[in-house]
Structures are given as structure tokens and as C-alpha cells.
Scaffold this active site. Sequence first.
Site, PDB file in Angstrom:
ATOM      1  N   LYS A  76      43.342  46.723  48.678  1.00  0.00           N
ATOM      2  CA  LYS A  76      42.323  46.957  47.646  1.00  0.00           C
ATOM      3  C   LYS A  76      41.094  47.700  48.181  1.00  0.00           C
ATOM      4  CE  LYS A  76      43.707  43.306  44.535  1.00  0.00           C
ATOM      5  NZ  LYS A  76      43.348  42.180  43.693  1.00  0.00           N
TER       6      LYS A  76
ATOM      7  N   LYS B 215      33.620  36.828  58.003  1.00  0.00           N
ATOM      8  CA  LYS B 215      34.074  37.509  56.777  1.00  0.00           C
ATOM      9  C   LYS B 215      33.242  37.094  55.571  1.00  0.00           C
ATOM     10  CE  LYS B 215      38.583  38.183  55.878  1.00  0.00           C
ATOM     11  NZ  LYS B 215      40.014  37.779  55.938  1.00  0.00           N
TER      12      LYS B 215
ATOM     13  N   SER C  84      53.604  41.719  38.185  1.00  0.00           N
ATOM     14  CA  SER C  84      53.087  42.866  37.429  1.00  0.00           C
ATOM     15  C   SER C  84      54.200  43.675  36.758  1.00  0.00           C
ATOM     16  CB  SER C  84      52.251  43.776  38.332  1.00  0.00           C
ATOM     17  OG  SER C  84      51.072  43.112  38.703  1.00  0.00           O
TER      18      SER C  84
ATOM     19  N   ASP D  82      40.080  43.354  38.091  1.00  0.00           N
ATOM     20  CA  ASP D  82      40.073  41.919  38.443  1.00  0.00           C
ATOM     21  C   ASP D  82      38.826  41.239  37.883  1.00  0.00           C
ATOM     22  OD1 ASP D  82      42.450  41.909  39.935  1.00  0.00           O
ATOM     23  OD2 ASP D  82      41.415  42.592  41.737  1.00  0.00           O
TER      24      ASP D  82
ATOM     25  N   VAL E 108      42.754  30.659  42.146  1.00  0.00           N
ATOM     26  CA  VAL E 108      43.194  32.031  41.866  1.00  0.00           C
ATOM     27  C   VAL E 108      44.729  32.095  41.855  1.00  0.00           C
ATOM     28  CG1 VAL E 108      43.153  34.400  42.740  1.00  0.00           C
ATOM     29  CG2 VAL E 108      41.086  33.006  42.843  1.00  0.00           C
TER      30      VAL E 108
ATOM     31  N   SER F 137      55.271  39.779  43.159  1.00  0.00           N
ATOM     32  CA  SER F 137      54.383  40.303  42.116  1.00  0.00           C
ATOM     33  C   SER F 137      55.040  40.221  40.743  1.00  0.00           C
ATOM     34  CB  SER F 137      54.023  41.760  42.405  1.00  0.00           C
ATOM     35  OG  SER F 137      53.330  42.289  41.296  1.00  0.00           O
TER      36      SER F 137
ATOM     37  N   THR G 103      36.968  31.971  58.663  1.00  0.00           N
ATOM     38  CA  THR G 103      36.331  32.938  59.556  1.00  0.00           C
ATOM     39  C   THR G 103      34.962  33.269  58.975  1.00  0.00           C
ATOM     40  OG1 THR G 103      38.535  33.850  59.889  1.00  0.00           O
ATOM     41  CG2 THR G 103      36.684  35.155  60.737  1.00  0.00           C
TER      42      THR G 103
ATOM     43  N   ASN H 203      41.887  47.879  42.170  1.00  0.00           N
ATOM     44  CA  ASN H 203      43.235  47.369  41.874  1.00  0.00           C
ATOM     45  C   ASN H 203      44.002  48.261  40.895  1.00  0.00           C
ATOM     46  OD1 ASN H 203      41.983  46.694  39.448  1.00  0.00           O
ATOM     47  ND2 ASN H 203      43.305  44.912  39.168  1.00  0.00           N
TER      48      ASN H 203
END
Length: 264
Positions: free
Chosen positions: A65, A154, A16, A101, A208, A14, A151, A86
Site C-alpha cells: 500500500k 513503527k 476481493s 479504506d 480489522v 483475498s 515494535t 489501495n
Amino acid sequence: MKKYFVIGNPIDHSLSPKLHNYWLKENNIDAIYDKKKIDEKDLLNTILEVKEKKTEGINVTVPFKKSVIPYLDKLSQEAEQTQSVNTITFDNGDLVGHNTDISGFDTAIKKLNFKMKGKKVLILGAGGVVPSIIFALKNMGVQEIIISNRTREKAENLKDLFDNLKIIEWGNLTDFHMVINATSLGLNNERINLDFSSLGHDKLFYDVIYNPQETSFLKMGKRLGHKTENGKTMFVYQALEAFKLWHNIEPKVNADTFKLLDND
Ligand code: ATR
């Protein structure tokens, strides 16, 4: 000194802390931002640190999340609609879950000057960040959102949150103006096994992922003559919105901000 941190698993990569600590220093705020790898069973105690005032605020990343929601008192409208949090703040005794986000993605697309109204968008993947992307795309007035996930179930589950989604089988392609890689394929140089070569030009390939900066998906988009963009701008602007929520200050974003993240 005030404390903030990001929780996730894994969390090692991360960026952040780097970004938030840079902005904290730049704005002379006496605070520190850390990262914590936790397990699902630690979620409650970790979140309670905010109520106990040991921590001022928390960022949440994969895979928490959604699972963090039962521990919060309130959700912003965006967090409610996407079932994705988030950023956590503490307001008048309430733990509040926000979703920055959405605004991160929205700002990233606006900066590209790619007109989204009436466009067809294909999203590859159905993981944690996808509801936020769909929310933002719908606000931009796109014509159609098509989801393809390994999948299929989902992808189908996203219909509980949003109307008018089209689902196609993983491995199939359809025409689009913009394609988004929201899978984790590319983080470790994996390829996406789809043949985009018969699509024409002038599409937008968006990933992303921002580390590596150019995944094989983006390389392929570039090679075929399309516009490409990675997730770095989205990352910076979701952090900016979280910073604003916690500190009431809009941090500066410029070339140095992006360079800071390049050094990793
Ligand atoms: P989570 O699924 O926990 O939310 P994520 O990183 O947000 O995690 O999402 C990972 C995404 O990458 C998912 O859409 C996943 O597909 P599945 O739902 O089928 O798991 C996708 N993904 C990961 N590895 C993949 C692979 N080898 N091939 C295709 N899709 C893959």
C-alpha cells in the site's frame, strides 16, 4: 473484456475477486476481476499494465500500500495524507492512487451507531491499515488516539503523518472507549496477551480481521460484555468505493453481499 485485479503477498485469501465479480455480474458489466501474488520487484511492471491498457484498474493490499506510491503519477488527498494506496485508476493519462479504506472504516463505524466524537481510542498495531483508521477517526472528532505496537518505532513513525498521537508500550493498557485490533494476531487463532477485565462495560471492541469472523480478541470483548464488530463491513465498503471509482456505479450492499463472503 475489461480486466481488474488485486495485488498483494500473500493474496490467496483475498475475497476481493469474489465480491467484485459478483457486483460486475449483477450490474451487467463485461469485465473480470482477478488476484495476483507479486514480489516487490514486479511492482513497476504490474502497475504499468494499467498505462498500457492491459488492465483497467488495480486494488493494492498488504504489503504494497505504501511501496506502490513512487510508481504513480498522482495521489488523492486521502492517499497522500495516509501514504497508503489501495485502489489505482487511470485518469487522462495519469495513474492515480486512491485510499478507499478510510471510507470503508468510516461507513462501518457509522452503521454501528457508536458515537465517536470526544471518545478515546486505543489502536493495537501500526501496520498498513492503521494510517487509514487514524485519518477516519480524526475526521470523526475523537478526543484521543493511543497506539500500542510491538515494535514501538513503527508506532512512533506514525507521528510523521499525524499530530497528537499518544504511544504506549506493547503489553500496557490504558482506559479507552474503543479498542481496535489492527495487528495480524487472530488470523490464525493467536491470542492478544492483554487483560481487559478491569475496564468496565460498554466499550467497543473492533477487529480489522473478518476471517475468522470472531477472533479471540472479539470473543474476549463479548465475554466481558462489550459491543464487538469485525472488519467485514469495512472490507465491503472499501470495495464499494473502488467499484464506484472504476465503474461509476454504486453496487448494492445487502444481506446477500455479506452471505457471499460468509461461504468461504
Ligand atoms: P505490515 O507490518 O507489513 O504493514 P500488517 O499485517 O499491516 O503488516 O501489520 C501487522 C501488525 O501486526 C504490525 O503492527 C505487527 O507488529 P510489528 O510492527 O511489531 O511487526 C503486528 N504483529 C504481528 N505479529 C505480532 C505478534 N506476534 N505480536 C504482536 N504484534 C504482532
